[in-house]
Scaffold this motif. Structure first.
Motif, PDB file in Angstrom:
ATOM      1  N   ALA A 135      12.892  28.063  13.034  1.00 45.35           N
ATOM      2  CA  ALA A 135      13.169  27.868  14.519  1.00 45.35           C
ATOM      3  C   ALA A 135      14.010  26.660  14.708  1.00 45.35           C
ATOM      4  CB  ALA A 135      11.541  27.483  15.088  1.00 45.35           C
ATOM      5  N   GLY A 136      13.901  25.482  13.921  1.00 47.66           N
ATOM      6  CA  GLY A 136      14.676  24.408  14.109  1.00 47.66           C
ATOM      7  C   GLY A 136      16.155  24.901  13.661  1.00 47.66           C
ATOM      8  N   LEU A 137      16.398  25.683  12.665  1.00 47.06           N
ATOM      9  CA  LEU A 137      17.953  26.027  12.391  1.00 47.06           C
ATOM     10  C   LEU A 137      18.333  26.898  13.513  1.00 47.06           C
ATOM     11  CD1 LEU A 137      17.377  26.629   8.568  1.00 47.06           C
ATOM     12  CD2 LEU A 137      18.560  24.736   9.710  1.00 47.06           C
ATOM     13  N   SER A 138      17.630  27.843  13.905  1.00 50.50           N
ATOM     14  CA  SER A 138      17.907  28.719  15.105  1.00 50.50           C
ATOM     15  C   SER A 138      18.235  27.988  16.237  1.00 50.50           C
ATOM     16  CB  SER A 138      16.827  29.645  15.381  1.00 50.50           C
ATOM     17  OG  SER A 138      16.421  30.573  14.311  1.00 50.50           O
ATOM     18  N   HIS A 139      17.401  26.966  16.575  1.00 43.34           N
ATOM     19  CA  HIS A 139      17.769  26.037  17.832  1.00 43.34           C
ATOM     20  C   HIS A 139      19.047  25.336  17.554  1.00 43.34           C
ATOM     21  CE1 HIS A 139      16.924  23.704  21.362  1.00 43.34           C
ATOM     22  NE2 HIS A 139      17.202  22.712  20.687  1.00 43.34           N
ATOM     23  N   ALA A 140      19.385  24.956  16.296  1.00 40.80           N
ATOM     24  CA  ALA A 140      20.553  24.025  16.105  1.00 40.80           C
ATOM     25  C   ALA A 140      21.614  24.772  16.286  1.00 40.80           C
ATOM     26  CB  ALA A 140      20.478  23.365  14.508  1.00 40.80           C
ATOM     27  N   GLU A 141      21.572  26.257  16.072  1.00 42.44           N
ATOM     28  CA  GLU A 141      22.798  27.028  15.991  1.00 42.44           C
ATOM     29  C   GLU A 141      23.248  27.196  17.299  1.00 42.44           C
ATOM     30  OE1 GLU A 141      21.408  30.661  14.208  1.00 42.44           O
ATOM     31  OE2 GLU A 141      21.097  31.482  16.104  1.00 42.44           O
ATOM     32  N   HIS A 142      22.383  26.905  18.291  1.00 38.66           N
ATOM     33  CA  HIS A 142      22.943  27.087  19.633  1.00 38.66           C
ATOM     34  C   HIS A 142      23.537  25.689  20.279  1.00 38.66           C
ATOM     35  CE1 HIS A 142      21.567  31.313  19.800  1.00 38.66           C
ATOM     36  NE2 HIS A 142      20.357  30.851  19.391  1.00 38.66           N
ATOM     37  N   GLN A 143      23.448  24.810  19.675  1.00 36.12           N
ATOM     38  CA  GLN A 143      23.818  23.533  20.143  1.00 36.12           C
ATOM     39  C   GLN A 143      25.531  23.287  20.071  1.00 36.12           C
ATOM     40  OE1 GLN A 143      21.810  20.481  18.067  1.00 36.12           O
ATOM     41  NE2 GLN A 143      19.887  20.467  19.586  1.00 36.12           N
ATOM     42  N   GLU A 178      29.557  13.232   4.042  1.00 35.05           N
ATOM     43  CA  GLU A 178      29.814  14.738   4.241  1.00 35.05           C
ATOM     44  C   GLU A 178      28.500  15.514   4.332  1.00 35.05           C
ATOM     45  OE1 GLU A 178      29.519  13.645  -0.289  1.00 35.05           O
ATOM     46  OE2 GLU A 178      30.647  12.803   1.571  1.00 35.05           O
ATOM     47  N   ARG A 179      27.491  14.821   4.397  1.00 37.65           N
ATOM     48  CA  ARG A 179      26.246  15.672   4.602  1.00 37.65           C
ATOM     49  C   ARG A 179      25.815  15.432   6.337  1.00 37.65           C
ATOM     50  NH1 ARG A 179      27.258  18.466   0.869  1.00 37.65           N
ATOM     51  NH2 ARG A 179      27.685  19.729   2.656  1.00 37.65           N
ATOM     52  N   ALA A 180      26.497  15.009   7.013  1.00 36.34           N
ATOM     53  CA  ALA A 180      26.182  14.656   8.470  1.00 36.34           C
ATOM     54  C   ALA A 180      25.795  15.933   9.109  1.00 36.34           C
ATOM     55  CB  ALA A 180      27.474  14.031   9.162  1.00 36.34           C
ATOM     56  N   ALA A 181      26.374  16.966   8.841  1.00 39.70           N
ATOM     57  CA  ALA A 181      25.788  18.165   9.457  1.00 39.70           C
ATOM     58  C   ALA A 181      24.169  18.707   8.994  1.00 39.70           C
ATOM     59  CB  ALA A 181      26.624  19.390   9.199  1.00 39.70           C
ATOM     60  N   ALA A 182      24.052  18.341   7.696  1.00 37.63           N
ATOM     61  CA  ALA A 182      22.901  18.476   7.429  1.00 37.63           C
ATOM     62  C   ALA A 182      21.814  17.322   7.821  1.00 37.63           C
ATOM     63  CB  ALA A 182      22.651  18.394   5.819  1.00 37.63           C
ATOM     64  N   GLY A 183      22.186  16.307   8.156  1.00 33.40           N
ATOM     65  CA  GLY A 183      21.366  15.327   8.793  1.00 33.40           C
ATOM     66  C   GLY A 183      20.881  15.694  10.189  1.00 33.40           C
ATOM     67  N   GLU A 184      21.946  16.212  11.012  1.00 33.53           N
ATOM     68  CA  GLU A 184      21.679  16.750  12.389  1.00 33.53           C
ATOM     69  C   GLU A 184      20.797  18.016  12.444  1.00 33.53           C
ATOM     70  OE1 GLU A 184      22.366  15.256  15.308  1.00 33.53           O
ATOM     71  OE2 GLU A 184      23.260  13.591  13.866  1.00 33.53           O
ATOM     72  N   MET A 185      20.828  18.965  11.356  1.00 36.22           N
ATOM     73  CA  MET A 185      20.030  19.956  11.412  1.00 36.22           C
ATOM     74  C   MET A 185      18.662  19.500  11.060  1.00 36.22           C
ATOM     75  SD  MET A 185      22.318  22.947   9.246  1.00 36.22           S
ATOM     76  CE  MET A 185      23.918  23.317   9.726  1.00 36.22           C
ATOM     77  N   ILE A 186      18.416  18.593  10.196  1.00 39.94           N
ATOM     78  CA  ILE A 186      17.251  17.848   9.887  1.00 39.94           C
ATOM     79  C   ILE A 186      16.551  17.462  11.030  1.00 39.94           C
ATOM     80  CG2 ILE A 186      15.878  16.056   8.718  1.00 39.94           C
ATOM     81  CD1 ILE A 186      18.096  16.524   6.307  1.00 39.94           C
ATOM     82  N   LYS A 187      17.393  16.575  11.933  1.00 42.82           N
ATOM     83  CA  LYS A 187      16.805  16.038  13.135  1.00 42.82           C
ATOM     84  C   LYS A 187      16.146  17.143  14.036  1.00 42.82           C
ATOM     85  CE  LYS A 187      19.726  12.095  12.928  1.00 42.82           C
ATOM     86  NZ  LYS A 187      20.879  11.339  13.693  1.00 42.82           N
ATOM     87  N   THR A 188      16.934  18.173  14.110  1.00 37.94           N
ATOM     88  CA  THR A 188      16.601  19.478  15.112  1.00 37.94           C
ATOM     89  C   THR A 188      15.412  20.113  14.630  1.00 37.94           C
ATOM     90  OG1 THR A 188      19.028  19.646  15.473  1.00 37.94           O
ATOM     91  CG2 THR A 188      17.530  21.725  15.944  1.00 37.94           C
ATOM     92  N   ILE A 189      15.245  20.069  13.141  1.00 41.15           N
ATOM     93  CA  ILE A 189      14.048  20.716  12.853  1.00 41.15           C
ATOM     94  C   ILE A 189      12.576  19.883  13.061  1.00 41.15           C
ATOM     95  CG2 ILE A 189      12.827  21.164  10.632  1.00 41.15           C
ATOM     96  CD1 ILE A 189      15.509  22.218   9.539  1.00 41.15           C
ATOM     97  N   LEU A 190      12.972  18.581  12.815  1.00 48.59           N
ATOM     98  CA  LEU A 190      11.721  17.530  12.940  1.00 48.59           C
ATOM     99  C   LEU A 190      11.526  17.587  14.506  1.00 48.59           C
ATOM    100  CD1 LEU A 190      12.745  14.589  10.706  1.00 48.59           C
ATOM    101  CD2 LEU A 190      10.978  16.119  10.281  1.00 48.59           C
ATOM    102  N   ARG A 191      12.510  17.698  15.368  1.00 48.31           N
ATOM    103  CA  ARG A 191      12.165  17.918  16.919  1.00 48.31           C
ATOM    104  C   ARG A 191      11.174  18.941  17.235  1.00 48.31           C
ATOM    105  NH1 ARG A 191      17.472  15.902  17.753  1.00 48.31           N
ATOM    106  NH2 ARG A 191      18.254  17.930  18.102  1.00 48.31           N
ATOM    107  N   ARG A 192      11.215  20.186  16.435  1.00 49.78           N
ATOM    108  CA  ARG A 192      10.507  21.359  16.650  1.00 49.78           C
ATOM    109  C   ARG A 192       9.395  21.185  15.776  1.00 49.78           C
ATOM    110  NH1 ARG A 192      12.891  24.429  20.360  1.00 49.78           N
ATOM    111  NH2 ARG A 192      11.780  26.206  19.593  1.00 49.78           N
TER     112      ARG A 192
END
Length: 173
Positions: free
Chosen positions: A153-161, A22-36
């Motif tokens: 910045a990562g969370l902001s980027h994730a919101e547009h995916q 159930e934390r899959a979305a958090a995992g995806e957000m973490i990946k987006t932050i790490l890319r930044r």
């Protein structure tokens, strides 16, 4: 700005996020932050398959838990060598979401509060649970030594995916 209570110590070796699938979305957000994240080395952040910390976590590790999950509150009274960060809507969460406003197809808006202050955020996803996922992702990233600017910045980027629509099994289109 760095999150003061987290950054008192050096970057931890491992950050684990409890909560399972159930934390899959958090995992995806973490990946987006790490890319930044531009710093070196890249931190190790793992989303666990279950609500239990993995063996071998020591004092250099952090376990991020959903502060709103009753099953995880049992960890608070136990002795363990690693630090626990709590993220969620609970009043005692280290990374607390509040004033969640659902905007329909326009997503959600909420405040994320840490020991350093409050940051208003907007995610282009529906559902109150995504605000908690963002808090969990922010806590994990901060514990791993990522700056607050990179986290936002990562969370902001994730919101547009956009999440691709799932196709029915056997569909070629």
């Amino acid at each position: 700005m760095r999150v003061g209570m987290i950054m008192e110590r050096d970057m931890c070796k491992t950050v684990a996020v409890a909560g399972g699938p159930e934390r899959a979305a958090a995992g995806e957000m973490i990946k987006t932050i790490l890319r930044r994240h531009t710093g070196e080395p890249q931190p190790e952040i793992r989303v666990l398959e279950a609500d239990v910390p993995p063996a071998g976590m020591d004092e250099s590790c952090v376990l991020v838990v959903n502060a709103d999950e009753e099953s995880l509150s049992a960890l608070d009274g136990q002795a363990h060598p690693y630090r626990i960060l709590r993220a969620g809507k609970a009043a005692d969460a280290d990374f607390r979401v509040s004033e969640i406003e659902e905007l329909g197809s326009m997503g959600i808006r909420f405040n994320l509060t840490t020991g350093e202050g409050t940051t208003p955020l907007r995610l282009l996803v529906e559902g109150e649970s995504k605000a908690v996922d963002a808090a969990i992702a922010a806590a994990a990233a901060a514990a791993a030594g990522i700056t607050w600017e990179e986290i936002i910045a990562g969370l902001s980027h994730a919101e547009h995916q956009e999440t691709p629509a799932k196709r029915p099994a056997g569909s070629n289109q």
